[in-house]
Design a protein around this motif. Structure first.
Motif: not given
Length: 98
Positions: A67-84, A88-98
């Protein structure tokens, strides 16, 4: 155990002067993120503003590191878009036990 990860991206759009123009910028970004990373993605905030958008991305998995790797990759992808400009980015990762 199940892991749930999400990120909220606050972005500023470039030369956009209407909500119709905003849609023509945001829709391809959402489609590209969905296709490239196999995540759920939607415009989740600032729908009534034509130069600002909130983009939400979510995914579920069995491995926190994945999940961390995918969210990191999505953030890099969005940040690299020239039209955007990524404000800021807010991120959270939780377990089903939280």
């Amino acid at each position: 155990m199940m892991w749930v990860g999400f990120a909220e991206f606050d972005v500023l759009l470039g030369d956009v002067h209407s909500l119709k123009g905003k849609r023509s910028v945001i829709r391809p970004v959402l489609a590209d993120v969905r296709r490239k990373f196999d995540v759920s993605v939607a415009e989740v905030e600032h729908q009534d503003l034509h130069r600002r958008a909130g983009i939400g991305v979510g995914l579920v998995g069995a491995d926190r590191q994945h999940l961390v790797e995918v969210l990191d990759a999505v953030e890099r992808f969005v940040a690299a878009r020239p039209e955007l400009e990524l404000l800021s980015v807010r991120r959270r990762i939780v377990t089903s036990e939280d």
